[in-house]
Design an enzyme around this catalytic site. Structure first.
Site, PDB file in Angstrom:
ATOM      1  N   GLN A  72       0.754  -1.269   0.007  1.00 48.47           N
ATOM      2  CA  GLN A  72       0.152  -0.090  -0.017  1.00 48.47           C
ATOM      3  C   GLN A  72       0.816   1.388   0.158  1.00 48.47           C
ATOM      4  OE1 GLN A  72      -2.749  -1.853   3.264  1.00 48.47           O
ATOM      5  NE2 GLN A  72      -4.091  -0.529   2.119  1.00 48.47           N
ATOM      6  N   HIS A 117       0.935  -9.454   4.515  1.00 49.88           N
ATOM      7  CA  HIS A 117      -0.251  -8.487   4.576  1.00 49.88           C
ATOM      8  C   HIS A 117      -0.909  -8.473   3.175  1.00 49.88           C
ATOM      9  CE1 HIS A 117      -2.230  -4.728   6.462  1.00 49.88           C
ATOM     10  NE2 HIS A 117      -2.634  -4.944   5.581  1.00 49.88           N
ATOM     11  N   ASN A 135      -1.642 -10.751   8.739  1.00 49.01           N
ATOM     12  CA  ASN A 135      -2.661  -9.544   8.780  1.00 49.01           C
ATOM     13  C   ASN A 135      -4.051 -10.224   8.213  1.00 49.01           C
ATOM     14  OD1 ASN A 135      -3.246  -6.757   9.214  1.00 49.01           O
ATOM     15  ND2 ASN A 135      -3.937  -7.005   7.286  1.00 49.01           N
ATOM     16  N   GLU A 136      -4.982  -9.978   9.212  1.00 49.08           N
ATOM     17  CA  GLU A 136      -6.251 -10.141   8.742  1.00 49.08           C
ATOM     18  C   GLU A 136      -6.643 -11.551   8.170  1.00 49.08           C
ATOM     19  OE1 GLU A 136      -8.148  -6.721   7.052  1.00 49.08           O
ATOM     20  OE2 GLU A 136      -8.169  -5.625   9.057  1.00 49.08           O
TER      21      GLU A 136
HETATM   22  C1  FCB Z   1      -7.684  -3.160   6.576  1.00 50.77           C
HETATM   23  C2  FCB Z   1      -6.443  -3.874   6.118  1.00 50.77           C
HETATM   24  C3  FCB Z   1      -5.598  -2.496   5.771  1.00 50.77           C
HETATM   25  C4  FCB Z   1      -6.262  -1.375   5.188  1.00 50.77           C
HETATM   26  C5  FCB Z   1      -7.430  -1.183   6.140  1.00 50.77           C
HETATM   27  C6  FCB Z   1      -8.330   0.006   5.813  1.00 50.77           C
HETATM   28  O1  FCB Z   1      -8.809  -4.456   6.354  1.00 50.77           O
HETATM   29  O2  FCB Z   1      -5.500  -4.454   6.818  1.00 50.77           O
HETATM   30  O3  FCB Z   1      -4.616  -2.983   4.794  1.00 50.77           O
HETATM   31  O4  FCB Z   1      -6.846  -1.491   3.801  1.00 50.77           O
HETATM   32  O5  FCB Z   1      -8.353  -2.198   6.268  1.00 50.77           O
END
Ligand code: FCB
Length: 390
Positions: A20, A116, A159-160
């Site tokens: 990003q 990520h 991440n997530e």
């Molecule tokens: C999350 C992501 C991050 C960004 C935010 C707004 O889901 O981890 O990369 O896009 O949202």
């Protein structure tokens, strides 16, 4: 009203993700998707140079440190470190090691995310997370990253993972409200990959966790069981799988109200942010409480923020979120840090319009433009206390 105080040693920071902000992440599946070389929904704009933080990270980190923050969360990019299966780039490891060293020199504690969202193209073409080999491939990459992690206390493995799972099946479109369900065999692999990574990074003395996207699922009266079922594959299974880790990362932006038939639309009159999400600062409190109830682990808020062109609203949102964080702490939850999303305006997975940054930048020159919200959050960090609104 008195100041809200936070404990000594609380981590105050901001977060980014490689794809990003770095720019030119050409060996990643996302870059290839953006240019139509891999399947996926078309994007509004490609990531291009992004914020050129690949070259400008020292300046970015210095802005955070000078403002008063004491931590920076960033990700190392698998697609750069292992651009072809089995080839590990020494030069890229050195690059990320310099980032860690720069953070320390500036007095920022680095939190390093290993994955990520983006994958190397070869990994995506070989089936990505839809194939069992993913777990070994990821574990091998994590081994390769160890030189970067020497002395790094906090490592976020993935991440997530819950967003990775809900987005894993290209055949399932995105519903207009809520999220698709998690894909069970992808979820299982992500959990297996996480556990392998935890073992590997603990071996070099790091404390490991992963960061979960929480959605503050709020049931209407009588819809509690609907909300519980809805939340399971999309959030709770991942929070439960964190049990035994050293900490958990909680991320939140908005809420989802759940009625008897599932997620409810955002009310017409609700304020919306530039991502279209409901403006709802207390969401992070819901996420922290859900995590704490499920795994009892120390919490770091690893992402929280708002896409807005109105920086005053960013401060309002962050104040509201920090009030919610403080309320969970007053109730005994072990929250250890708050890392805002995001340090910089960045590529929001398809578009540059939703601006989440504490720092903006000139699109032609990349010149950094810190926003008042950066000064505001830095001041809270320096004082360890947040003044009341007004
Ligand atoms: C999350 C992501 C991050 C960004 C935010 C707004 O889901 O981890 O990369 O896009 O949202």
């Amino acid at each position: 009203m008195a100041d809200i105080r936070f404990p000594d040693g609380f981590l105050w920071g901001a977060s980014t993700a490689a794809h990003q902000v770095e720019g030119n992440n050409v060996n990643s599946d996302w870059w290839q998707r953006e240019h139509g070389h891999l399947p996926g929904a078309p994007v509004e704009s490609p990531s291009g140079d992004a914020a050129d933080s690949f070259h400008r990270y020292p300046e970015d980190m210095k802005l955070l440190a000078d403002a008063g923050l004491n931590s920076y969360r960033f990700s190392v990019e698998w697609a750069r470190i292992e651009p072809e299966e089995g080839f590990v780039s020494r030069a890229m490891l050195d690059h990320y090691r310099r980032m860690v060293d720069t953070a320390y020199e500036l007095g920022l504690q680095p939190m390093v995310t290993l994955h990520h969202f983006t994958n190397p193209v070869w990994f995506a073409k070989a089936g990505g997370w839809l194939t069992d080999a993913a777990v070994d491939r990821f574990a091998r990459y994590v081994e390769a990253v160890l030189p970067v992690l020497d002395g790094v206390d906090l490592v976020c493995t993935i991440n997530e993972p819950n967003m990775v799972s809900v987005l894993a099946d290209p055949a399932v479109g995105f519903p207009s409200i809520g999220l698709p369900p998690g894909v069970p065999h992808v979820t299982d692999r992500l959990i297996a990959a996480h556990k392998r990574a935890v073992d590997v990074v603990r071996g070099v003395g790091s404390r490991a966790g992963w960061s979960i996207a929480t959605q503050a699922y709020q049931p209407e009266p009588g819809a509690e069981h609907v909300a519980a079922e809805y939340g399971w594959s999309r959030e709770d299974v991942f929070l439960d799988a964190a049990s035994g880790d050293d900490w958990v990362g909680v991320q939140a932006y908005t809420r989802t109200r759940i009625g008897p038939d599932g997620p409810l639309p955002i009310p017409e009159n609700a304020e919306r942010t530039l991502t279209g999400w409901e403006y709802y600062p207390p969401a992070i409190g819901d996420g922290i409480r859900n995590s704490w109830a499920r795994n009892g682990l120390p919490v770091y808020v690893t992402e929280n923020g708002i896409a807005t062109a109105d920086d005053k609203r960013r401060i309002d949102y962050t104040r509201g979120a920090l009030e919610a964080v403080a309320a969970t702490m007053a109730d005994g939850v072990d929250v250890r840090g708050y890392l805002h999303w995001s340090a910089l305006d960045n590529y929001e997975w398809g578009s540059y319009r939703p601006t989440f940054g504490l720092i903006g930048w000139d699109p032609a020159t990349f010149e950094r433009r810190p926003k008042p919200s950066l000064g505001w959050l830095g001041e809270v960090a320096r004082r360890g206390a947040m003044p009341p609104a007004g």
